[in-house]
Design a protein around this motif. Structure first.
Motif, PDB file in Angstrom:
ATOM      1  N   GLY A  25      -3.482   2.964  -4.670  1.00  0.00           N
ATOM      2  CA  GLY A  25      -2.941   4.260  -4.287  1.00  0.00           C
ATOM      3  C   GLY A  25      -3.989   5.257  -3.852  1.00  0.00           C
ATOM      4  N   GLN A  26      -5.248   4.996  -4.174  1.00  0.00           N
ATOM      5  CA  GLN A  26      -6.318   5.931  -3.830  1.00  0.00           C
ATOM      6  C   GLN A  26      -6.824   5.754  -2.402  1.00  0.00           C
ATOM      7  OE1 GLN A  26      -9.169   5.338  -6.972  1.00  0.00           O
ATOM      8  NE2 GLN A  26      -7.873   6.345  -8.513  1.00  0.00           N
ATOM      9  N   TRP A  41       0.841  -1.210   0.000  1.00  0.00           N
ATOM     10  CA  TRP A  41       0.000   0.000   0.000  1.00  0.00           C
ATOM     11  C   TRP A  41       0.869   1.252   0.000  1.00  0.00           C
ATOM     12  CZ3 TRP A  41       0.058   3.748   3.889  1.00  0.00           C
ATOM     13  CH2 TRP A  41      -0.833   4.806   3.680  1.00  0.00           C
ATOM     14  N   ARG A  42       1.942   1.244   0.768  1.00  0.00           N
ATOM     15  CA  ARG A  42       2.814   2.418   0.853  1.00  0.00           C
ATOM     16  C   ARG A  42       3.439   2.723  -0.508  1.00  0.00           C
ATOM     17  NH1 ARG A  42       5.742   4.690   5.440  1.00  0.00           N
ATOM     18  NH2 ARG A  42       6.662   6.602   4.613  1.00  0.00           N
ATOM     19  N   HIS A  55       0.565   4.097  -2.655  1.00  0.00           N
ATOM     20  CA  HIS A  55       0.112   5.400  -2.168  1.00  0.00           C
ATOM     21  C   HIS A  55       1.099   6.501  -2.518  1.00  0.00           C
ATOM     22  CE1 HIS A  55      -2.085   8.181   0.374  1.00  0.00           C
ATOM     23  NE2 HIS A  55      -0.988   8.459   1.041  1.00  0.00           N
ATOM     24  N   GLU A  56       2.381   6.176  -2.502  1.00  0.00           N
ATOM     25  CA  GLU A  56       3.418   7.166  -2.822  1.00  0.00           C
ATOM     26  C   GLU A  56       3.837   7.107  -4.285  1.00  0.00           C
ATOM     27  OE1 GLU A  56       6.548   7.507   0.004  1.00  0.00           O
ATOM     28  OE2 GLU A  56       5.187   7.351   1.718  1.00  0.00           O
ATOM     29  N   GLN A  57       3.028   6.410  -5.097  1.00  0.00           N
ATOM     30  CA  GLN A  57       3.220   6.344  -6.548  1.00  0.00           C
ATOM     31  C   GLN A  57       4.606   5.822  -6.922  1.00  0.00           C
ATOM     32  OE1 GLN A  57       2.138  10.280  -7.985  1.00  0.00           O
ATOM     33  NE2 GLN A  57      -0.035   9.892  -7.677  1.00  0.00           N
ATOM     34  N   ALA A  99      -6.559   6.510   1.102  1.00  0.00           N
ATOM     35  CA  ALA A  99      -5.829   7.579   1.779  1.00  0.00           C
ATOM     36  C   ALA A  99      -5.100   7.072   3.017  1.00  0.00           C
ATOM     37  CB  ALA A  99      -6.782   8.703   2.166  1.00  0.00           C
ATOM     38  N   GLN A 100      -5.674   6.076   3.678  1.00  0.00           N
ATOM     39  CA  GLN A 100      -5.080   5.500   4.881  1.00  0.00           C
ATOM     40  C   GLN A 100      -4.987   3.987   4.722  1.00  0.00           C
ATOM     41  OE1 GLN A 100      -3.838   7.236   7.439  1.00  0.00           O
ATOM     42  NE2 GLN A 100      -4.508   9.212   6.583  1.00  0.00           N
TER      43      GLN A 100
END
Length: 275
Positions: free
Chosen positions: A191-192, A140-141, A144-146, A194-195
């Protein structure tokens, strides 16, 4: 996060979903621990010698902390973080170079702290569940950070190759969970979230998990298939686990061998699901 900053300073703070974590270079553990408030020093009574002993040759170790603002401590020994992983099958050794592994190792350890925050709500989890949840956070990290999805696949392949080499590595075999995640969400969709907790709440109820007995069957099949000491081929051994194992190994085999050779190998070992 650039872990090279850690080499320059011996310590850094990194944010979590709740509070933050202190990341320490094991070589300068006393300097790093001096950053903690006095009320936490008794929770992490470490010296350079005891920290090295606790790591036991590993590249990282995490200590969750009981504090409203400081949720954990991560020890890093970058010289012990592997630069490649390999496995032997098909009468050949295959090696996977590991890119950006210090960062991935750190994010895995932060995932353990995030897991402890989720589990503070009361549910009891096994050590295996803690490990795959830490890798879920890592994936996920990255999304999330592309970051490049190839790094997520690298972690997937690393877990498979480690398991194929040593069945005790099933303790960290997150590949079945990561594959389900990739099958359910695109990289953009991951990535969408948020948490991380939002991804966990959406994915966990739908996630296929295995019991300890089922995992032991996978380990037995892997040991029989890849173990150096195997003396004869038993095509029907653990037949009820072969298709699922083949599904989890196929991306790694294809990445290492090429798609055609991987398919041939899976057919030979009866690890392709029948139509």
């Amino acid at each position: 996060m650039n872990t090279w900053l850690l080499l320059a300073s011996s310590w850094l703070w990194t944010p979590l979903s709740q509070g933050q974590a202190l990341v320490c270079s094991v070589a300068e553990i006393e300097t790093c621990l001096a950053q903690l408030p006095n009320e936490l020093t008794h929770q992490v009574a470490l010296t350079s010698a005891s920290a090295t002993e606790a790591l036991g040759g590993r590249g990282a170790l995490v200590y969750p902390l009981s504090h409203d603002a400081i949720r954990g401590l991560v020890l890093l020994s970058e010289s012990a973080i592997p630069t490649q992983v390999s496995a032997y099958w098909n009468n050949q050794s295959y090696a996977l170079p590991l890119q950006q592994q210090p960062k991935l190792t750190l994010w895995h350890e932060l995932g353990h702290i995030e897991a402890s925050l989720l589990l503070a709500q009361g549910e009891q989890w096994s050590a295996y569940q803690h490990e795959w949840l830490a890798d879920l956070y890592l994936v996920w990290r990255l999304a999330h950070e592309q970051q490049d999805q190839a790094l997520a696949w690298q972690q997937y392949h690393r877990r498979n190759l480690a398991f194929m080499t040593d069945t005790t590595a099933i303790s960290h075999w997150s590949s079945p969970i990561i594959l389900q995640l990739f099958q359910r969400y695109s990289w953009q969709e991951l990535g969408q979230f948020a948490q991380f907790s939002q991804l966990f709440e959406a994915f966990y109820p739908q996630c296929r998990q295995y019991s300890e007995d089922e995992l032991a069957e996978f380990a037995s099949l892997v040991g029989r298939t890849f173990g150096r000491g195997k003396t004869f081929y038993l095509p029907n051994y653990m037949s009820w686990r072969r298709a699922a194992l083949g599904e989890y190994l196929q991306p790694t085999l294809a990445s290492m061998m090429g798609q055609n050779l991987a398919s041939d190998w899976l057919v030979e070992h009866q690890m392709l699901a029948s139509d």
